[in-house]
Motif scaffolding. Structure first.
Motif, PDB file in Angstrom:
ATOM      1  N   ILE A 145       1.481  -1.233 -10.007  1.00 32.13           N
ATOM      2  CA  ILE A 145       1.147  -0.937  -8.616  1.00 32.13           C
ATOM      3  C   ILE A 145       2.402  -0.559  -7.835  1.00 32.13           C
ATOM      4  O   ILE A 145       3.520  -0.903  -8.212  1.00 32.13           O
ATOM      5  CB  ILE A 145       0.456  -2.128  -7.906  1.00 32.13           C
ATOM      6  N   PHE A 146       2.195   0.149  -6.751  1.00 31.21           N
ATOM      7  CA  PHE A 146       3.217   0.428  -5.752  1.00 31.21           C
ATOM      8  C   PHE A 146       2.537   0.220  -4.415  1.00 31.21           C
ATOM      9  O   PHE A 146       1.466   0.777  -4.159  1.00 31.21           O
ATOM     10  CB  PHE A 146       3.740   1.867  -5.877  1.00 31.21           C
ATOM     11  N   VAL A 147       3.108  -0.615  -3.541  1.00 31.20           N
ATOM     12  CA  VAL A 147       2.465  -1.002  -2.293  1.00 31.20           C
ATOM     13  C   VAL A 147       3.182  -0.401  -1.093  1.00 31.20           C
ATOM     14  O   VAL A 147       4.410  -0.450  -1.003  1.00 31.20           O
ATOM     15  CB  VAL A 147       2.416  -2.542  -2.151  1.00 31.20           C
ATOM     16  N   VAL A 148       2.394   0.149  -0.183  1.00 34.10           N
ATOM     17  CA  VAL A 148       2.865   0.641   1.097  1.00 34.10           C
ATOM     18  C   VAL A 148       2.060  -0.120   2.148  1.00 34.10           C
ATOM     19  O   VAL A 148       0.829  -0.101   2.107  1.00 34.10           O
ATOM     20  CB  VAL A 148       2.588   2.154   1.249  1.00 34.10           C
ATOM     21  N   SER A 149       2.734  -0.803   3.047  1.00 32.59           N
ATOM     22  CA  SER A 149       2.015  -1.560   4.074  1.00 32.59           C
ATOM     23  C   SER A 149       2.293  -1.000   5.457  1.00 32.59           C
ATOM     24  O   SER A 149       3.381  -0.491   5.730  1.00 32.59           O
ATOM     25  CB  SER A 149       2.434  -3.028   4.030  1.00 32.59           C
ATOM     26  N   THR A 150       1.287  -1.109   6.306  1.00 31.66           N
ATOM     27  CA  THR A 150       1.435  -0.755   7.713  1.00 31.66           C
ATOM     28  C   THR A 150       1.204  -2.028   8.527  1.00 31.66           C
ATOM     29  O   THR A 150       0.987  -3.102   7.953  1.00 31.66           O
ATOM     30  CB  THR A 150       0.418   0.324   8.132  1.00 31.66           C
ATOM     31  N   VAL A 174      -1.809   0.179   1.603  1.00 35.31           N
ATOM     32  CA  VAL A 174      -2.146   1.223   0.646  1.00 35.31           C
ATOM     33  C   VAL A 174      -1.532   0.772  -0.669  1.00 35.31           C
ATOM     34  O   VAL A 174      -0.325   0.547  -0.756  1.00 35.31           O
ATOM     35  CB  VAL A 174      -1.573   2.595   1.059  1.00 35.31           C
ATOM     36  N   VAL A 175      -2.371   0.573  -1.671  1.00 36.39           N
ATOM     37  CA  VAL A 175      -1.895   0.135  -2.980  1.00 36.39           C
ATOM     38  C   VAL A 175      -2.147   1.276  -3.951  1.00 36.39           C
ATOM     39  O   VAL A 175      -3.291   1.684  -4.169  1.00 36.39           O
ATOM     40  CB  VAL A 175      -2.609  -1.155  -3.432  1.00 36.39           C
TER      41      VAL A 175
END
Length: 127
Positions: free
Chosen positions: A93-98, A103-104
């Protein structure tokens, strides 16, 4: 090894349209984002950009978005509730958080495994 118990927070997760590319450039190399980039982040190690993949590019990723269960910064367990079952299933996985959602990203080839892992712990996944 220490055991950790995680309480899963069931969420509404949607698969975003298209495939994405994750790029990293080292410090000192300027990388500018485009308006349709999913994310550009800068750190001491360089710049990471998540953008739409071009048709001829390999190493493509799909993006799961937890916006159907938007939350504040003070809501514990939201990101780990998505990341933990994916990790336990062996899915990278690579996680982008706001400030309100996550967004995973998972490799495109892992779609079926990712959906099964998320649904197995009670998430509602729309693809």
């Amino acid at each position: 090894m220490t055991s950790l118990t995680i309480e899963i927070v069931p969420q509404r997760i949607a698969l975003l349209d298209g495939e994405f590319k994750i790029e990293h450039t080292p410090p000192g190399v300027e990388m500018h984002g485009a308006p349709d980039d999913l994310m550009v982040a800068r750190s001491p190690e360089g710049t990471t950009r998540v953008r739409r993949a071009e048709p001829d590019e390999g190493d493509r990723w799909l993006a799961f978005y937890s916006g159907g269960s938007a939350h504040g910064l003070d809501e514990p367990g939201m990101t780990v509730s998505i990341a933990a079952p994916l990790s336990a299933s062996g899915c990278p996985i690579f996680v982008v958080s706001t400030a309100v959602a996550d967004v995973v990203l998972v490799p495109s080839a892992e779609l079926d495994r990712a959906c099964a892992a998320l649904r197995s712990v009670g998430h509602i996944v729309s693809v």
